[in-house]
Design a protein around this motif. Structure first.
Motif, PDB file in Angstrom:
ATOM      1  N   VAL A 293     -23.792  64.264  26.651  1.00 33.09           N
ATOM      2  CA  VAL A 293     -22.920  65.261  26.044  1.00 33.09           C
ATOM      3  C   VAL A 293     -22.317  64.720  24.744  1.00 33.09           C
ATOM      4  O   VAL A 293     -21.966  65.476  23.845  1.00 33.09           O
ATOM      5  CB  VAL A 293     -21.823  65.715  27.039  1.00 33.09           C
ATOM      6  CG1 VAL A 293     -20.725  64.696  27.140  1.00 33.09           C
ATOM      7  CG2 VAL A 293     -21.258  67.064  26.632  1.00 33.09           C
ATOM      8  N   GLN A 294     -22.241  63.393  24.636  1.00 36.70           N
ATOM      9  CA  GLN A 294     -21.761  62.791  23.380  1.00 36.70           C
ATOM     10  C   GLN A 294     -22.720  63.128  22.241  1.00 36.70           C
ATOM     11  O   GLN A 294     -22.309  63.496  21.149  1.00 36.70           O
ATOM     12  CB  GLN A 294     -21.679  61.271  23.544  1.00 36.70           C
ATOM     13  CG  GLN A 294     -20.565  60.824  24.451  1.00 36.70           C
ATOM     14  CD  GLN A 294     -19.226  60.890  23.766  1.00 36.70           C
ATOM     15  OE1 GLN A 294     -19.104  60.514  22.620  1.00 36.70           O
ATOM     16  NE2 GLN A 294     -18.232  61.389  24.456  1.00 36.70           N
TER      17      GLN A 294
ATOM     18  N   GLU B  68     -24.878  65.573  22.246  1.00 39.47           N
ATOM     19  CA  GLU B  68     -24.919  67.022  22.040  1.00 39.47           C
ATOM     20  C   GLU B  68     -23.726  67.515  21.239  1.00 39.47           C
ATOM     21  O   GLU B  68     -23.865  68.372  20.369  1.00 39.47           O
ATOM     22  CB  GLU B  68     -24.983  67.732  23.390  1.00 39.47           C
ATOM     23  CG  GLU B  68     -26.349  67.581  24.035  1.00 39.47           C
ATOM     24  CD  GLU B  68     -26.434  68.261  25.376  1.00 39.47           C
ATOM     25  OE1 GLU B  68     -25.396  68.721  25.884  1.00 39.47           O
ATOM     26  OE2 GLU B  68     -27.556  68.326  25.914  1.00 39.47           O
ATOM     27  N   SER B  69     -22.545  66.951  21.531  1.00 37.56           N
ATOM     28  CA  SER B  69     -21.392  67.471  20.791  1.00 37.56           C
ATOM     29  C   SER B  69     -21.437  66.993  19.347  1.00 37.56           C
ATOM     30  O   SER B  69     -21.028  67.719  18.441  1.00 37.56           O
ATOM     31  CB  SER B  69     -20.085  67.092  21.473  1.00 37.56           C
ATOM     32  OG  SER B  69     -20.045  65.728  21.744  1.00 37.56           O
ATOM     33  N   ALA B  70     -21.962  65.772  19.124  1.00 34.75           N
ATOM     34  CA  ALA B  70     -22.118  65.313  17.744  1.00 34.75           C
ATOM     35  C   ALA B  70     -23.119  66.207  17.015  1.00 34.75           C
ATOM     36  O   ALA B  70     -22.941  66.581  15.863  1.00 34.75           O
ATOM     37  CB  ALA B  70     -22.596  63.870  17.731  1.00 34.75           C
ATOM     38  N   PHE B  71     -24.159  66.556  17.765  1.00 35.04           N
ATOM     39  CA  PHE B  71     -25.202  67.439  17.256  1.00 35.04           C
ATOM     40  C   PHE B  71     -24.623  68.793  16.872  1.00 35.04           C
ATOM     41  O   PHE B  71     -24.893  69.337  15.805  1.00 35.04           O
ATOM     42  CB  PHE B  71     -26.221  67.619  18.380  1.00 35.04           C
ATOM     43  CG  PHE B  71     -27.632  67.704  17.934  1.00 35.04           C
ATOM     44  CD1 PHE B  71     -28.143  66.795  17.019  1.00 35.04           C
ATOM     45  CD2 PHE B  71     -28.478  68.682  18.448  1.00 35.04           C
ATOM     46  CE1 PHE B  71     -29.460  66.862  16.622  1.00 35.04           C
ATOM     47  CE2 PHE B  71     -29.794  68.752  18.054  1.00 35.04           C
ATOM     48  CZ  PHE B  71     -30.275  67.847  17.138  1.00 35.04           C
ATOM     49  N   SER B  72     -23.776  69.330  17.750  1.00 35.44           N
ATOM     50  CA  SER B  72     -23.246  70.671  17.458  1.00 35.44           C
ATOM     51  C   SER B  72     -22.186  70.638  16.365  1.00 35.44           C
ATOM     52  O   SER B  72     -21.842  71.671  15.817  1.00 35.44           O
ATOM     53  CB  SER B  72     -22.709  71.361  18.713  1.00 35.44           C
ATOM     54  OG  SER B  72     -22.135  70.462  19.580  1.00 35.44           O
ATOM     55  N   LEU B  73     -21.681  69.449  16.047  1.00 34.33           N
ATOM     56  CA  LEU B  73     -20.783  69.344  14.896  1.00 34.33           C
ATOM     57  C   LEU B  73     -21.575  69.235  13.600  1.00 34.33           C
ATOM     58  O   LEU B  73     -21.007  69.124  12.524  1.00 34.33           O
ATOM     59  CB  LEU B  73     -19.877  68.126  15.037  1.00 34.33           C
ATOM     60  CG  LEU B  73     -18.730  68.271  16.041  1.00 34.33           C
ATOM     61  CD1 LEU B  73     -18.081  66.934  16.305  1.00 34.33           C
ATOM     62  CD2 LEU B  73     -17.712  69.279  15.549  1.00 34.33           C
ATOM     63  N   GLY B  74     -22.901  69.203  13.722  1.00 35.82           N
ATOM     64  CA  GLY B  74     -23.736  69.198  12.531  1.00 35.82           C
ATOM     65  C   GLY B  74     -24.157  67.823  12.053  1.00 35.82           C
ATOM     66  O   GLY B  74     -24.780  67.696  11.002  1.00 35.82           O
ATOM     67  N   LEU B  75     -23.819  66.763  12.789  1.00 35.40           N
ATOM     68  CA  LEU B  75     -24.249  65.432  12.363  1.00 35.40           C
ATOM     69  C   LEU B  75     -25.760  65.309  12.537  1.00 35.40           C
ATOM     70  O   LEU B  75     -26.324  65.826  13.514  1.00 35.40           O
ATOM     71  CB  LEU B  75     -23.539  64.350  13.186  1.00 35.40           C
ATOM     72  CG  LEU B  75     -22.139  63.941  12.723  1.00 35.40           C
ATOM     73  CD1 LEU B  75     -21.133  64.986  13.116  1.00 35.40           C
ATOM     74  CD2 LEU B  75     -21.741  62.601  13.291  1.00 35.40           C
ATOM     75  N   ASN B  76     -26.424  64.617  11.601  1.00 41.24           N
ATOM     76  CA  ASN B  76     -27.862  64.411  11.775  1.00 41.24           C
ATOM     77  C   ASN B  76     -28.104  63.183  12.648  1.00 41.24           C
ATOM     78  O   ASN B  76     -27.170  62.444  12.962  1.00 41.24           O
ATOM     79  CB  ASN B  76     -28.580  64.297  10.429  1.00 41.24           C
ATOM     80  CG  ASN B  76     -28.090  63.118   9.613  1.00 41.24           C
ATOM     81  OD1 ASN B  76     -27.774  62.063  10.164  1.00 41.24           O
ATOM     82  ND2 ASN B  76     -28.016  63.283   8.301  1.00 41.24           N
TER      83      ASN B  76
ATOM     84  N   GLN C 277     -26.680  59.872  11.526  1.00 38.60           N
ATOM     85  CA  GLN C 277     -25.221  59.818  11.638  1.00 38.60           C
ATOM     86  C   GLN C 277     -24.779  59.698  13.093  1.00 38.60           C
ATOM     87  O   GLN C 277     -23.848  58.962  13.411  1.00 38.60           O
ATOM     88  CB  GLN C 277     -24.601  61.077  11.017  1.00 38.60           C
ATOM     89  CG  GLN C 277     -24.714  61.117   9.497  1.00 38.60           C
ATOM     90  CD  GLN C 277     -24.321  62.478   8.939  1.00 38.60           C
ATOM     91  OE1 GLN C 277     -24.592  63.510   9.540  1.00 38.60           O
ATOM     92  NE2 GLN C 277     -23.679  62.473   7.779  1.00 38.60           N
TER      93      GLN C 277
END
Lengths: 264, 219, 224
Positions: B115-116, B118-126, B129
């Motif tokens: 989930v770490q 995924e949440s970074a992903f959904s914040l738009g980080l590539n 990053q």
């Protein structure tokens, strides 16, 4: 009606042989709050995950402002910044302070100035009453506080639509309210939101539209008053009955102060 | 205890200790590099390289360093690969330690919840990053106790270098026992010098671990 | 194909001697582990008692043994006793003493770790069910501890076997020593024997340890 932000057409999602979403159609307009309910395993969470391109899809199309979202594509990377998501499990980054959690993406992804992002973050934190926790680490917060911070973190990216995936499901009952209040506040501000929840009275209070999902499909779609008072389909009636039965039992036992949904 | 003897041969031990530490540190640095590469190969599931890594890890973990060193030092020259004792020491330590370090990094990476990402992903980080700002900081801090344990383990393993005639602490002690029969003094110096090398690492490791666990950010 | 000198091992009883050398190493580690496990369980249990003195003594023992390289311990026991105290220990006996001391410390640490990893509510719920203290240990705590402990103690066996390669340094004739002797004796006829023979030693050690490691990993996966 306001302009459509999100359009989903004939969405199909399969895990191996198992079809989880079977041709879902949904349009979300600007400023709309949609609550998705349904029995567990009906595909609610999967639907949100597909919208945020966390899952690849086997059929259909998802568009944000007319642009297609696809897992792994470069344009989806851009589109995803316009979609905020909050998860069920506390997903704050444990190695960053609350403030750094919130400003990480605005600074690294949107290349905003650190001070500007921090200023906005502090304003948002003040609004949810957690300004004094800005320099705390996630482990020093309660579950409810963590979820409120997670919401602020998503907000700080200025998303056009917010997805909430059972954000109160892992919380102790007394903390559910503080998180739901933040979400109610966002609804009042006119944010576009897509909410998956089991809190029926909250759904009733916040939703412009309730969507009942069962076995991978939208079975019923209605205004909240209509849906909760007079569900049209048998499946929805059965689903809601589970909740009311639960309620009767608790009332018989005599104390259910934390559950305020007295008549569904 | 003959203190005169101890003082007389102190410099000899000092030199030996420096050699032990030097080869130990260089070997450990290479072991960390090997470990990082192996962990990355396994994390990203790179085909072929992944299988090679798996075979290497099994070979490295199921054979003694002494045998690896004998093979390198006495065996390899017969097929035309002649390495100095120092190089053999470094290569041996890196070969042995690489698999242990890989294991430490791997478990650190696995400890980072999905989930770490995924949440970074959904914040738009590539993905770069996400790796740099979210996964690595958490994975590395989880790996610290295992890394410290590995470093101590590898420093202890350097004691076998004397078998390939490196003039390390064991070599010096054995030499002095053989030459002068000053067993007590030689062994005393041996223990003191190993403690001087190992205790600080162990203490720093314990402090670091405690810091990460109590004052740090662990969830 | 260059001459790798493996053929040396097919001369006379060379291969047999090498295997006997391996057996010496295995014997030392098996005897040591057999003694270390019960002793380690006692030390590990002692470390979880409330008595501070007992706890402190066992902790000091554990730390002292574990921080020293095993080779240093071998030197201390072997040379320390024979030369300093005048007792003449055989290399093999000295090795077993050292491996028991070391194995007990390692095992003690594993036992302690396994014991404190059992959550408190396991004790509490057993008592709530009306189990006596000994029943709680017998049916609840020990079975759970064993599951955590068994894979780790099996791993300790492979560590023991690998460490036995060190006994060469205090004059015990085990596989590496035999290998050296074979290479030395055939220096003229097969000058390249060092490669082939040490390769075989490498492989034999691997074959001795690998199945045990696999078993440990299998049990760990099965029970985790």
């Amino acid at each position: 009606m306001a302009e459509p932000i999100l359009e989903i057409e004939q969405l199909i999602k399969e895990y191996g042989q198992n079809r989880v979403l079977d041709g879902v159609n949904l349009t979300v307009h600007k400023g709309e709050v949609i609550v998705i309910v349904g029995p567990s395993g009906c595909g609610k969470s999967t639907l949100l995950r597909c919208i945020n391109a966390l899952e690849d899809i086997q059929g259909g199309i998802i568009r944000l402002h007319g642009e297609e979202i696809q897992k792994g594509s470069a344009s989806s990377q851009k589109l995803r910044q316009k979609i905020g998501m909050v998860f069920q499990s506390y997903d704050l980054f444990p190695h960053l302070t609350v403030l750094d959690n919130i400003t990480l993406a605005p600074v690294k992804v949107q290349k905003r100035k650190k001070e500007d992002a921090a200023k906005e973050a502090m304003e948002l934190l003040t609004r949810i009453g957690l300004a004094d926790k800005a320099n705390s680490y996630p482990r020093q917060l309660s579950g409810g506080q963590k979820q409120r911070v997670a919401i602020v973190r998503a907000l700080c990216m200025h998303p056009e639509i917010l997805l909430f995936d059972e954000v109160t499901a892992a919380l102790d009952p007394e903390m559910v309210r503080e998180v739901l209040d933040v979400m109610l506040d966002l609804a009042r501000q006119g944010k576009t939101m897509l909410i998956v929840t089991h809190e029926m009275s909250f759904a009733r209070a916040v939703a412009d539209r309730v969507i009942f999902l069962d076995q991978g499909n939208i079975v019923e779609e209605a205004k909240p008053e209509e849906f909760f008072e007079h569900p049209k389909t048998e499946r929805a009636q059965k689903f809601l009955h589970v909740f009311s039965f639960d309620q009767v039992k608790k009332q018989e036992e005599g104390n259910c102060s934390e559950q305020s949904e007295s008549h569904l | 205890m003959n203190w005169e003897f101890i003082i007389k041969y102190l410099p000899l031990y000092q030199r030996a200790a420096i050699l032990t530490v030097k080869i130990g540190v260089i070997g450990i640095v290479f072991a960390v590099l090997v470990g990082l590469v192996c962990a990355a190969v396994q994390y990203y599931k790179i085909p072929v390289a992944r299988q090679i890594t798996a075979v290497y890890i099994e070979l490295s973990r199921n054979t003694p360093l002494l045998v690896q060193l004998f093979f390198l030092y006495y065996g390899f020259p017969k097929i035309g690969v002649r390495l100095s004792a120092e190089v053999c020491g470094v290569v041996g330590l890196a070969f042995l330690g690489g698999s242990y370090m890989a294991e430490a990094f791997r478990s650190g990476l696995e400890a980072v919840d999905d989930v770490q990402k995924e949440s970074a992903f959904s914040l738009g980080l590539n993905s770069r990053q996400i790796l740099g700002y979210v996964i690595l900081p958490q994975a590395l801090s989880t790996s610290v106790p295992a890394l410290v344990a590995n470093i101590i383990f590898l420093l202890k393993e350097t004691s076998v270098f004397s078998a390939i005639s490196l003039m390390d602490l064991m070599f010096t002690a054995k030499d002095l026992i053989g030459l002068y029969y000053k067993t007590t003094e030689s062994l005393f110096l041996l223990v003191v010098f190993y403690l001087l090398i190992l205790l600080p690492v162990s203490i720093v490791g314990t402090l670091l671990e405690r810091r990460l666990r109590y004052a740090g950010f662990g969830d | 194909m260059p001459d790798l000198g493996i053929e040396v091992l097919f001369k006379g009883t060379n291969m047999l001697r090498l295997l006997q050398g391996l057996w010496v190493a295995m014997r030392i580690s098996l005897i040591s582990i057999a003694v270390s496990i019960p002793l380690g369980i006692i030390v590990g249990a002692l470390m979880t008692v409330k008595n501070m003195a007992v706890k402190a003594v066992s902790k000091v023992y554990l730390e002292v043994i574990r921080i020293m390289p095993q080779l240093v311990l071998l030197f201390l026991v072997y040379f320390g006793t024979t030369r300093a105290m005048g007792i003449n220990l055989s290399g093999e006996l000295a090795s077993i003493i050292v491996f028991v001391l070391w194995g007990t410390a390692e095992m003690g640490d594993l036992v302690r770790g396994a014991l404190i990893s059992i959550p408190k509510h396991q004790y509490e719920s057993s008592q709530a069910l009306g189990l006596t203290k000994s029943q709680t240990y017998l049916y609840i705590i020990i079975p759970q501890t064993l599951r955590r402990l068994l894979p780790l103690s099996i791993n300790l066996i492979t560590r023991m076997i690998k460490t036995t390669s060190l006994v060469l340094m205090i004059g015990v004739v085990e596989m590496l020593k035999v290998a050296q002797q074979i290479i030395e004796a055939n220096r003229m006829s097969s000058p390249n024997a060092a490669f082939g023979v040490f390769l075989v030693v490498f492989v034999l050690y691997f074959l001795a340890c690998w199945p045990i490691s696999m078993l440990a990993r299998y049990l760990e996966k099965k029970w985790s």
